[in-house]
Motif scaffolding. Sequence first.
Motif, short mmCIF file in Angstrom:
data_model
loop_
_atom_site.label_atom_id
_atom_site.label_comp_id
_atom_site.label_asym_id
_atom_site.label_seq_id
_atom_site.Cartn_x
_atom_site.Cartn_y
_atom_site.Cartn_z
N TRP A 1 0.77 -1.06 0.14
CA TRP A 1 -0.09 -0.17 0.00
C TRP A 1 0.68 1.37 0.10
O TRP A 1 1.90 1.12 0.66
N THR A 2 0.36 2.35 -0.85
CA THR A 2 1.13 3.66 -0.52
C THR A 2 0.20 4.34 0.63
O THR A 2 -0.82 3.89 1.39
N ALA A 3 1.18 5.23 1.45
CA ALA A 3 0.65 6.01 2.71
C ALA A 3 -0.38 6.73 2.34
O ALA A 3 -1.37 6.72 2.92
N GLU A 4 -0.53 7.30 1.04
CA GLU A 4 -1.55 8.00 0.63
C GLU A 4 -2.93 7.25 0.51
O GLU A 4 -4.07 7.36 0.77
N ARG A 5 -2.89 5.93 -0.12
CA ARG A 5 -3.90 5.17 -0.45
C ARG A 5 -4.56 4.56 1.10
O ARG A 5 -5.77 4.77 1.10
N PHE A 6 -3.60 4.36 2.07
CA PHE A 6 -3.90 4.07 3.15
C PHE A 6 -4.78 5.20 3.88
O PHE A 6 -5.83 4.87 4.43
N ALA A 7 -4.25 6.33 3.83
CA ALA A 7 -5.09 7.60 4.49
C ALA A 7 -6.37 7.65 3.64
O ALA A 7 -7.52 8.13 4.37
N GLN A 8 -6.47 7.44 2.51
CA GLN A 8 -7.64 7.79 1.68
C GLN A 8 -8.83 6.95 2.27
O GLN A 8 -10.05 7.26 2.29
N LEU A 9 -8.47 5.73 2.75
CA LEU A 9 -9.67 4.69 3.17
C LEU A 9 -10.32 5.19 4.41
O LEU A 9 -11.61 5.11 4.47
N TRP A 10 -9.28 6.09 5.18
CA TRP A 10 -10.17 6.68 6.20
C TRP A 10 -10.79 7.92 5.97
O TRP A 10 -12.00 8.14 6.62
N ILE A 11 -10.13 8.68 4.99
CA ILE A 11 -10.93 9.83 4.57
C ILE A 11 -12.33 9.39 3.89
O ILE A 11 -13.32 10.21 4.10
N ASP A 12 -12.67 8.38 3.09
CA ASP A 12 -13.66 7.97 2.51
C ASP A 12 -14.51 7.36 3.33
O ASP A 12 -15.88 7.37 3.10
N SER A 13 -13.97 7.00 4.41
CA SER A 13 -15.01 6.08 5.31
C SER A 13 -15.54 7.15 6.47
O SER A 13 -16.48 7.14 7.31
#
Length: 114
Positions: free
Chosen positions: A102-114
Motif C-alpha cells: 500500500w502507499t501511505a496516501e492510499r491507506f489514508a484515503q480509506l480513512w477519509i472515504d469512511s
Amino acid sequence: MINQPSQIKTVVAEMQKFRGTIEGGSCVRRIEDFIKETERRYFVLSGKPFAALPDEEIPEIVFECAKRIESQFFSVDVIERRDGTKRIVEIGDGQVSDIIGWTAERFAQLWIDS
C-alpha cells in the motif's frame, strides 16, 4: 518440523516447558501449496474491505471475512494456492499490520472515504 496432528502432544509439552502456559490455544492446519508472490493485504474498515489499489478486485473471501468479523478495523492477508483457490493466511487487528503493498496516501484515503 512438526507436520502430523499426532505430534501435538510434543508441541504442547514444549510450549509449556518454555512458556509456562498456552495463550489462545493451538491450531493444526493442512500444508498447502501456495504461490508466495500472490500474497496480498486488504484492510476492512467498518465492515467494508479495501484493496491497495482503488480499482483492484477484492476476492470474495475477503468480503465474507468482513461480514463475519465484528471488529471495526482489521487486516486480511490472502494468498493463492497453485490450483487457483484463494486462502486467508492471516487476520490481524490492524495495530501491528504494516501497509505492505500500500502507499501511505492510499491507506489514508480509506480513512477519509469512511
